[in-house]
Design an enzyme around this catalytic site. Sequence first.
Site, mmCIF file in Angstrom:
data_model
loop_
_atom_site.group_PDB
_atom_site.id
_atom_site.type_symbol
_atom_site.label_atom_id
_atom_site.label_comp_id
_atom_site.label_asym_id
_atom_site.label_seq_id
_atom_site.Cartn_x
_atom_site.Cartn_y
_atom_site.Cartn_z
ATOM 1 N N ARG A 17 0.828 -1.212 0.000
ATOM 2 C CA ARG A 17 0.000 0.000 0.000
ATOM 3 C C ARG A 17 0.861 1.260 0.000
ATOM 4 N NH1 ARG A 17 -4.834 -2.435 2.534
ATOM 5 N NH2 ARG A 17 -6.551 -0.971 2.524
ATOM 6 N N ARG A 30 -18.461 -3.461 8.067
ATOM 7 C CA ARG A 30 -17.181 -3.139 8.697
ATOM 8 C C ARG A 30 -17.259 -1.767 9.351
ATOM 9 N NH1 ARG A 30 -12.412 -4.356 4.462
ATOM 10 N NH2 ARG A 30 -11.584 -2.504 5.476
HETATM 11 P P1 AMP Z 1 -8.420 -3.573 4.012
HETATM 12 O O1 AMP Z 1 -9.246 -4.689 4.553
HETATM 13 O O2 AMP Z 1 -7.426 -4.013 2.998
HETATM 14 O O3 AMP Z 1 -9.251 -2.409 3.525
HETATM 15 O O4 AMP Z 1 -7.544 -3.022 5.245
HETATM 16 C C1 AMP Z 1 -8.170 -2.484 6.419
HETATM 17 C C2 AMP Z 1 -7.182 -1.604 7.159
HETATM 18 O O5 AMP Z 1 -6.036 -2.376 7.570
HETATM 19 C C3 AMP Z 1 -6.589 -0.461 6.358
HETATM 20 O O6 AMP Z 1 -7.443 0.679 6.343
HETATM 21 C C4 AMP Z 1 -5.282 -0.193 7.098
HETATM 22 O O7 AMP Z 1 -5.503 0.499 8.306
HETATM 23 C C5 AMP Z 1 -4.835 -1.617 7.471
HETATM 24 N N1 AMP Z 1 -3.968 -2.215 6.419
HETATM 25 C C6 AMP Z 1 -4.271 -3.288 5.621
HETATM 26 N N2 AMP Z 1 -3.262 -3.553 4.773
HETATM 27 C C7 AMP Z 1 -2.310 -2.631 5.025
HETATM 28 C C8 AMP Z 1 -1.019 -2.354 4.458
HETATM 29 N N3 AMP Z 1 -0.529 -3.090 3.442
HETATM 30 N N4 AMP Z 1 -0.307 -1.320 4.982
HETATM 31 C C9 AMP Z 1 -0.776 -0.573 5.986
HETATM 32 N N5 AMP Z 1 -1.979 -0.762 6.566
HETATM 33 C C10 AMP Z 1 -2.753 -1.780 6.084
#
Ligand code: AMP
Length: 258
Positions: A124, A197
């Site tokens: 990310r 969520r």
């Molecule tokens: P997601 O389910 O991929 O939308 O991730 C939910 C949350 O987890 C994000 O909003 C970030 O706070 C954290 N997160 C997930 N993947 C990453 C990553 N690669 N780097 C940093 N934070 C992450």
Amino acid sequence: MGMSGTRIQVGEFAPGLTKSIDFSISIKPGQQISRPGPVLLLGAPGVGKGTQADTLATLWGVPKISTGDILRENVANRTELGAQADRVMKLGGLVPDEMMTGMVADRLRAPDTLAGFILDGFPRTVGQAQWLDQHLEVHRADARLAVVSMYMEPRRIVERVVHRRICPLCKTAYNTQSLPPKRLGRCDKDGAELIQRSDDSPEVFAKRLGVFKQETEPLLEYYHGHSLFIEVDAAKSPASVSIEIASGLMNFRARLAQ
Ligand code: AMP
């Protein structure tokens, strides 16, 4: 080199699609192209990366590695990492790179990733992408990374996220409008009650989109001309997007193997 068509039944995997699809690809006799290698799905939160990662993982029998899911599991299990991540996630920010790369390195050590894996939500940041490049060079010298960029207009993403529901048990994502469960409010796979969520609330989601623009969008530039780069229109139906990605990846692997 012979031309051959490979037929895949995607209907079993992509909800809502009942027809089979044909890929016309050029392969050598006896050539195996049944493994996707390392794949990453890039796109704003809410474009459907998780849904596509599930479909592709099932199609090829390789694991989906969702860093968001791993973090949420850590939060649920009250680990130390979970406690730190929880604060950041609630605010829609990014967990520090070192924590993320350590977590992904652990997951990639598992032997189920050898034939390939689908990364969902990682990298990310440019720092995470540079780490991944180095990691693959050292540990998977023979594997070329494929990058799939999923694009959707921000206005449409916000409309979609309002309708997103997930299963708290198996993490399958639904959309009450574009990908509804068979039974209202219940997961098709395990019958659990679907939830929204907490970070999909309008305030936190706006913050997440802003963070995507600032931290993750530069990755599009980073990956252009770097590896295989496939761009798909994520506003199409989930099944059409799956077909586009799967055929793009198969053609890529077939070309590499020639
Ligand atoms: P997601 O389910 O991929 O939308 O991730 C939910 C949350 O987890 C994000 O909003 C970030 O706070 C954290 N997160 C997930 N993947 C990453 C990553 N690669 N780097 C940093 N934070 C992450």
